[in-house]
Design a protein around this motif. Sequence first.
Motif, PDB file in Angstrom:
ATOM      1  N   ASN A  56     -41.333 -30.745   0.544  1.00 14.91           N
ATOM      2  CA  ASN A  56     -39.938 -30.969   0.980  1.00 14.91           C
ATOM      3  C   ASN A  56     -39.725 -29.778   1.804  1.00 14.91           C
ATOM      4  OD1 ASN A  56     -38.271 -32.669  -1.332  1.00 14.91           O
ATOM      5  ND2 ASN A  56     -40.005 -31.733  -2.696  1.00 14.91           N
ATOM      6  N   TRP A  57     -40.137 -28.665   2.428  1.00 14.25           N
ATOM      7  CA  TRP A  57     -39.906 -27.820   3.825  1.00 14.25           C
ATOM      8  C   TRP A  57     -41.058 -27.666   4.206  1.00 14.25           C
ATOM      9  CZ3 TRP A  57     -39.143 -26.707  -1.691  1.00 14.25           C
ATOM     10  CH2 TRP A  57     -40.660 -25.730  -2.609  1.00 14.25           C
ATOM     11  N   ASN A  58     -42.241 -28.017   4.219  1.00 14.32           N
ATOM     12  CA  ASN A  58     -43.567 -27.052   4.986  1.00 14.32           C
ATOM     13  C   ASN A  58     -44.016 -28.057   5.800  1.00 14.32           C
ATOM     14  OD1 ASN A  58     -46.082 -26.793   6.296  1.00 14.32           O
ATOM     15  ND2 ASN A  58     -46.834 -26.608   4.134  1.00 14.32           N
ATOM     16  N   SER A  59     -42.766 -28.156   7.217  1.00 11.19           N
ATOM     17  CA  SER A  59     -42.943 -28.994   7.817  1.00 11.19           C
ATOM     18  C   SER A  59     -44.022 -29.769   8.715  1.00 11.19           C
ATOM     19  CB  SER A  59     -42.167 -28.536  10.040  1.00 11.19           C
ATOM     20  OG  SER A  59     -41.239 -29.630  10.658  1.00 11.19           O
ATOM     21  N   GLU A  60     -45.314 -28.467   8.962  1.00 11.02           N
ATOM     22  CA  GLU A  60     -46.515 -28.885   8.837  1.00 11.02           C
ATOM     23  C   GLU A  60     -47.315 -29.568   8.597  1.00 11.02           C
ATOM     24  OE1 GLU A  60     -48.682 -25.531  10.759  1.00 11.02           O
ATOM     25  OE2 GLU A  60     -47.459 -25.097  12.455  1.00 11.02           O
ATOM     26  N   ARG A  61     -47.161 -29.583   7.016  1.00  9.85           N
ATOM     27  CA  ARG A  61     -47.964 -30.218   5.802  1.00  9.85           C
ATOM     28  C   ARG A  61     -47.399 -31.997   6.117  1.00  9.85           C
ATOM     29  NH1 ARG A  61     -48.071 -28.855  -0.253  1.00  9.85           N
ATOM     30  NH2 ARG A  61     -49.221 -31.294  -0.285  1.00  9.85           N
ATOM     31  N   ARG A  62     -45.536 -31.980   6.186  1.00 13.73           N
ATOM     32  CA  ARG A  62     -44.877 -32.869   5.754  1.00 13.73           C
ATOM     33  C   ARG A  62     -45.328 -34.007   7.089  1.00 13.73           C
ATOM     34  NH1 ARG A  62     -40.205 -33.718   3.344  1.00 13.73           N
ATOM     35  NH2 ARG A  62     -39.257 -35.395   4.145  1.00 13.73           N
ATOM     36  N   CYS A 118     -35.219 -30.196  11.605  1.00 15.99           N
ATOM     37  CA  CYS A 118     -35.371 -31.573  11.897  1.00 15.99           C
ATOM     38  C   CYS A 118     -35.712 -30.998  13.355  1.00 15.99           C
ATOM     39  CB  CYS A 118     -33.711 -32.231  12.548  1.00 15.99           C
ATOM     40  SG  CYS A 118     -34.025 -33.446  10.593  1.00 15.99           S
ATOM     41  N   ALA A 119     -34.570 -30.085  14.035  1.00 16.57           N
ATOM     42  CA  ALA A 119     -35.230 -29.006  14.942  1.00 16.57           C
ATOM     43  C   ALA A 119     -36.393 -28.261  15.124  1.00 16.57           C
ATOM     44  CB  ALA A 119     -34.232 -28.349  15.577  1.00 16.57           C
ATOM     45  N   ALA A 121     -38.464 -30.401  14.068  1.00 12.74           N
ATOM     46  CA  ALA A 121     -40.186 -31.764  15.189  1.00 12.74           C
ATOM     47  C   ALA A 121     -39.244 -32.624  16.226  1.00 12.74           C
ATOM     48  CB  ALA A 121     -40.408 -32.927  14.000  1.00 12.74           C
ATOM     49  N   PRO A 122     -38.608 -32.465  17.041  1.00 15.38           N
ATOM     50  CA  PRO A 122     -37.534 -33.242  17.778  1.00 15.38           C
ATOM     51  C   PRO A 122     -37.948 -34.749  18.089  1.00 15.38           C
ATOM     52  CG  PRO A 122     -38.437 -31.382  19.250  1.00 15.38           C
ATOM     53  CD  PRO A 122     -39.765 -31.051  17.867  1.00 15.38           C
ATOM     54  N   GLY A 123     -36.588 -35.200  17.837  1.00 13.10           N
ATOM     55  CA  GLY A 123     -37.292 -36.763  17.690  1.00 13.10           C
ATOM     56  C   GLY A 123     -37.629 -37.386  16.231  1.00 13.10           C
ATOM     57  N   ARG A 124     -38.457 -36.962  15.341  1.00 16.37           N
ATOM     58  CA  ARG A 124     -39.277 -37.226  14.258  1.00 16.37           C
ATOM     59  C   ARG A 124     -38.324 -37.488  13.165  1.00 16.37           C
ATOM     60  NH1 ARG A 124     -44.419 -36.340  15.531  1.00 16.37           N
ATOM     61  NH2 ARG A 124     -45.063 -37.966  13.898  1.00 16.37           N
ATOM     62  N   ARG A 125     -36.910 -36.284  13.167  1.00 16.59           N
ATOM     63  CA  ARG A 125     -35.389 -36.446  11.441  1.00 16.59           C
ATOM     64  C   ARG A 125     -34.964 -36.666  12.355  1.00 16.59           C
ATOM     65  NH1 ARG A 125     -39.297 -31.053  10.344  1.00 16.59           N
ATOM     66  NH2 ARG A 125     -41.566 -32.003   9.573  1.00 16.59           N
ATOM     67  N   ALA A 126     -34.135 -37.239  11.408  1.00 20.15           N
ATOM     68  CA  ALA A 126     -32.255 -37.747  11.687  1.00 20.15           C
ATOM     69  C   ALA A 126     -31.791 -37.360  10.006  1.00 20.15           C
ATOM     70  CB  ALA A 126     -32.834 -39.018  11.733  1.00 20.15           C
ATOM     71  N   GLY A 127     -31.266 -36.225   9.431  1.00 18.36           N
ATOM     72  CA  GLY A 127     -31.049 -35.723   8.926  1.00 18.36           C
ATOM     73  C   GLY A 127     -30.004 -36.100   8.027  1.00 18.36           C
ATOM     74  N   ALA A 149     -24.050 -30.542  15.184  1.00 20.98           N
ATOM     75  CA  ALA A 149     -25.200 -29.981  15.390  1.00 20.98           C
ATOM     76  C   ALA A 149     -26.693 -30.835  15.398  1.00 20.98           C
ATOM     77  CB  ALA A 149     -25.420 -28.817  13.560  1.00 20.98           C
ATOM     78  N   GLY A 150     -26.195 -31.871  15.233  1.00 25.10           N
ATOM     79  CA  GLY A 150     -27.671 -33.230  15.701  1.00 25.10           C
ATOM     80  C   GLY A 150     -28.050 -33.741  14.765  1.00 25.10           C
ATOM     81  N   LEU A 151     -27.509 -33.809  13.963  1.00 32.14           N
ATOM     82  CA  LEU A 151     -27.436 -34.610  12.233  1.00 32.14           C
ATOM     83  C   LEU A 151     -27.356 -35.460  12.167  1.00 32.14           C
ATOM     84  CD1 LEU A 151     -26.864 -31.983   9.297  1.00 32.14           C
ATOM     85  CD2 LEU A 151     -29.174 -32.271  10.103  1.00 32.14           C
TER      86      LEU A 151
END
Length: 409
Positions: A56-62, A118-119, A121-127, A149-151
Amino acid sequence: MNDDRYTVISADCHAGADLLDYKPYLEKRHHDDFDAWAATYVNPHEDLLADCADRNWNSERRLAELEADGIVAEVIFPNTIPPFFPSGSLMTQPADPEDFARRWAGLRAHNRWLADFCAAAPGRRAGVFQILLGDVEEAVKEIRRAASAGLKGGLMLPGTPPGSGLPELYSRTYDPIWAACAELGVPVNHHAGSASPPLGEEPAACAVFMVETTWFSHRALWHLVFGGAFRRHPELRLVLTEQGSGWIPGVLDMLDYYHGRLVAAGTKADTAEARFGAGLAAGMGATPSRAWRENCFVGASFMRPHEVPLRDRIGVDRIMWGSDFPHDEGTFPYTREALRFACAGVPRAELAAMLGGNAARVYGFDLALLDPVAAKVGPRVAEIDEPLTEPPADATSPVFARGASVRVW
């Protein structure tokens, strides 16, 4: 889409901060209250206590796990518990004004955390950000703040089930919310499970929840249609996520039937039905099926074999496939197999739209950025076109469940 691979964007994923990691995102005046709340909080969700909870929160693993599964971008719905909430429910309004204010603070903390996630992983996530419906003015402020804020995932719309104490979604009370979303191009997302009333702890409760939960979520469609939200705000977009999609053609037929019947009755003052149709045509405008074609989309999580043949009736340009990562019912780590099982034989252009093109259009993903990633990790076109007859033995997604190819309404 590349020459030989699909660019897959999951329109249904979930994430959130670990409990204590929300504290830095709270205003300092709430820190003492947060410490007291967190010290006694018992998380009711087993998946948020397991070893895999950090998905849920580990950006690299995700990123690594999604890429291994062929997915290059995601729309992120909430999953972990926001500060000061007993669970993830956004519906029932606390009677205590101080508790209500704390819950607003908790949601803002989640939204701030999500913007940073989301920031990363630029361009990869839409929150998808959260609001409460009990204070429309504050909701509009948060919509504007979250959008700035870019969500890009838009608003998560809470439900108004029986007992919530809230006006129904068809009420014009919420017009400022619809107006802000339409103005800013913010999608309004209504996710399954976000509209069901509490059912208690009886043995039958879980079964009844499974039967009713999508129906309560579907209600948002006819509330906004018959309430005239799309007539007053023609740029408003509604996305119904993880509610299945096979129900849509039949429900649109039913809604069109009632629309025609009640509009006709409203012109005949001497009939018993006249009072039901009075003012309806002027209030809602076009037919429900037209509102669907112009304003609505489905986040078709783990799309099942019986749903895919209905794509023309639903609208190929309305369907956005979702993996439901990291939930057990999601397609991870068998997304390629799930797509083969449900979608083999679908024309390439249609499948490209459902797997990524439509989500890019609705949520603002840049395909020029994502296509090069997909060229390395995306599912191959030829691979997905090959039918899968035997599901993986340890797969847990309903895509593979017995009866998945049978129409279920």
